[in-house]
Design an enzyme around this catalytic site. Structure first.
Site, short mmCIF file in Angstrom:
data_model
loop_
_atom_site.label_atom_id
_atom_site.label_comp_id
_atom_site.label_asym_id
_atom_site.label_seq_id
_atom_site.Cartn_x
_atom_site.Cartn_y
_atom_site.Cartn_z
N LYS A 1 85.84 30.12 -53.45
CA LYS A 1 86.12 31.77 -53.38
C LYS A 1 84.78 32.34 -53.93
CE LYS A 1 91.16 32.14 -52.64
NZ LYS A 1 91.44 31.03 -52.15
N GLU B 1 92.90 42.53 -54.05
CA GLU B 1 94.29 42.07 -54.15
C GLU B 1 94.35 40.65 -54.10
OE1 GLU B 1 93.94 40.42 -51.33
OE2 GLU B 1 92.97 42.25 -50.69
N SER C 1 88.18 22.07 -50.48
CA SER C 1 87.68 23.84 -50.79
C SER C 1 87.95 24.16 -52.26
CB SER C 1 88.47 24.41 -49.98
OG SER C 1 89.99 24.28 -49.94
C1 LIG Z 1 92.12 30.49 -51.09
C2 LIG Z 1 91.92 29.12 -50.69
C3 LIG Z 1 92.10 28.78 -49.42
C4 LIG Z 1 92.14 29.55 -48.20
O1 LIG Z 1 91.26 30.63 -47.84
P1 LIG Z 1 90.43 30.42 -46.79
O2 LIG Z 1 89.80 31.85 -46.86
O3 LIG Z 1 91.00 29.91 -45.52
O4 LIG Z 1 89.35 29.31 -47.04
C5 LIG Z 1 91.79 27.33 -49.23
N1 LIG Z 1 91.57 26.45 -50.38
C6 LIG Z 1 91.50 26.90 -51.63
C7 LIG Z 1 91.33 25.85 -52.53
C8 LIG Z 1 91.59 28.16 -51.94
O5 LIG Z 1 91.65 28.81 -53.01
#
Ligand SMILES: *Cc1c(COP(=O)(O)O)cnc(C)c1O
Length: 415
Positions: A95, A117, A386
């Site tokens: 993020k 938000e 992610s």
């Molecule tokens: C917020 C989040 C997501 C989902 O958001 P995308 O916009 O689909 O990437 C995925 N993985 C993690 C670790 C997150 O914090």
């Protein structure tokens, strides 16, 4: 690194096939036009991308490494499994890539305040971090119920200097926080920027957020070529709004030999009502909501369904319009992973590799681990991790049925 790699030039302004657009109240038209102009100007300025990369290198551990999963590869047989380590970013997930990029743009525009938000709080923490670093005032809108569930994140946002506003309307969750945030923006847009957290919302957000997140795919493509001498056969990413998926896919979109696989939240199963699989299950319908046209989980009258997932970050009714388009074109394949499969995959990845993927990221592992044995040892596959699992400690302890830890954590939380 070249900004020319950016792949998603829209045809009709802000549209990707039939999806996208900007469906907002009249009052916001001028602000979005100003944002589009600032973004186009920044994108045309090579110094801007260099500044962005420099910030990410010196502040957020970029380039994040690619890790070879030797143990899982041996265990499963078939394709060699590699992982892109977005979990090693500052604040624990991808993020921050988007948030720091928008922060630099805000500074260019000369605005002095940001608002956002947040549901689970991850985007709120990332935004408050950026605001502290860049010297911007920051207000975070959060549903009252979410605040109660996410105390540690609220604590850190406040330490970072953000004003956290509890939203008491409606269901007191994310959707009400979005409405409160939009109300603020309509009144404050002259000196305030709305930091949207994913590749959704009105144009230019889907394009702009993909642009910043494409740093993942640009790095990953070069790393795979360097480490394995070839492109991966498949790339897997989880899909909430779709920003980490869009970011890693952007690096491989022009490589026809690379199959792109997005994994959505299958919740209790796509044949139940309790999931967030908009594209994989064929359950979503085209529609317009929250400022953009895409595929949503809704009935024919446009009433949104409740969604359900063990991973808060994937628990959302809509999906980025660029991904909806790539799905319609057949360029990205979508699958769903159930909560039960996610917990199993998480356990396996933690025990075998010592990696700790967030529950969201574990969705991508489910499909990758299922498919790896059906490929050959000549193939490499790449999974986007992610984020990291620290934030999921309560949920994971609960899901794994660890009674001792459950009791300990509940007592801590109650104190
Ligand atoms: C917020 C989040 C997501 C989902 O958001 P995308 O916009 O689909 O990437 C995925 N993985 C993690 C670790 C997150 O914090």
């Amino acid at each position: 690194m070249s900004t020319e790699l950016f792949q998603f030039a829209p045809g009709r302004e802000g549209y990707y096939g039939e999806f996208g657009g900007a469906f907002v109240p009249e009052i916001l038209h001028e602000t979005l036009a100003e944002l589009r102009a600032a973004f186009d100007d920044a994108r045309d300025d090579p110094a801007f991308w260099r500044e962005y990369v420099d910030v990410m290198v010196t502040y957020s551990c970029r380039p994040t490494p690619v890790t070879y999963c030797e143990n899982l590869t041996r265990l499963l047989g078939g394709a060699r499994i590699y992982v892109k380590r977005e979990d090693l970013n500052h604040t624990g997930a991808h993020k921050v890539n988007n948030v720091m990029g928008q922060g630099l743009l805000v500074r260019r525009m000369g605005k002095r305040r940001v608002i956002a938000e947040t549901g689970a709080g991850q985007h709120g923490v990332a935004t408050a971090t950026m605001a502290a670093r860049l010297g911007l005032a920051c207000t975070i809108y959060m549903g009252e119920d979410d605040i109660a569930r996410q105390r540690p994140n609220v604590f850190w946002m406040e330490q970072l200097g953000a004003d956290v506003v509890a939203v008491t309307d409606g269901t007191r969750t994310l959707k009400d926080a979005i409405n409160a945030c939009l109300r603020d923006w309509a009144e404050s847009m002259a000196d305030t920027h709305y930091v949207l957290g994913t590749v959704c919302g009105p144009h230019p957000f889907p394009r702009m957020v993909t642009y910043f997140q494409s740093i993942i795919g640009q790095e990953a493509r070069a790393q795979m070529l360097r480490i394995t001498g070839a492109l991966p056969r498949r790339v897997y990413a989880c899909v909430g709004g779709g920003s980490n998926a869009s970011g890693i896919f952007a690096g491989f979109l022009d490589d026809a030999s690379v199959e792109l696989v997005g994994v959505e939240a299958g919740g209790k199963g796509v044949d139940t009502e309790q999931h967030a699989a908009r594209l994989a299950g064929g359950r979503g319908c085209p529609g317009v909501a929250q400022g953009y046209k895409s595929v949503f989980l809704q009935n024919r009258e446009g009433l949104m369904h409740d969604t359900c997932s063990v991973a808060a970050g994937l628990d959302y009714i809509g999906v980025g319009p660029i991904l909806a388009h790539l799905h319609a074109q057949g360029r990205v394949r979508f699958e769903a992973a159930t909560d039960a499969e996610v917990v199993e995959a998480l356990r396996l990845v933690i025990r075998r590799e010592g990696l700790m993927p967030a529950l969201e990221s574990a969705h991508a592992f489910v499909t990758a681990l299922k498919e790896a044995p059906h490929l050959s040892g000549a193939d490499a596959i790449l999974v986007n991790q992610s984020g990291r699992a620290d934030k999921d400690i309560f949920t994971v302890a609960e899901a794994l049925g660890d009674e001792r830890w459950k009791r300990f954590l509940r007592e801590k939380a109650a104190r």
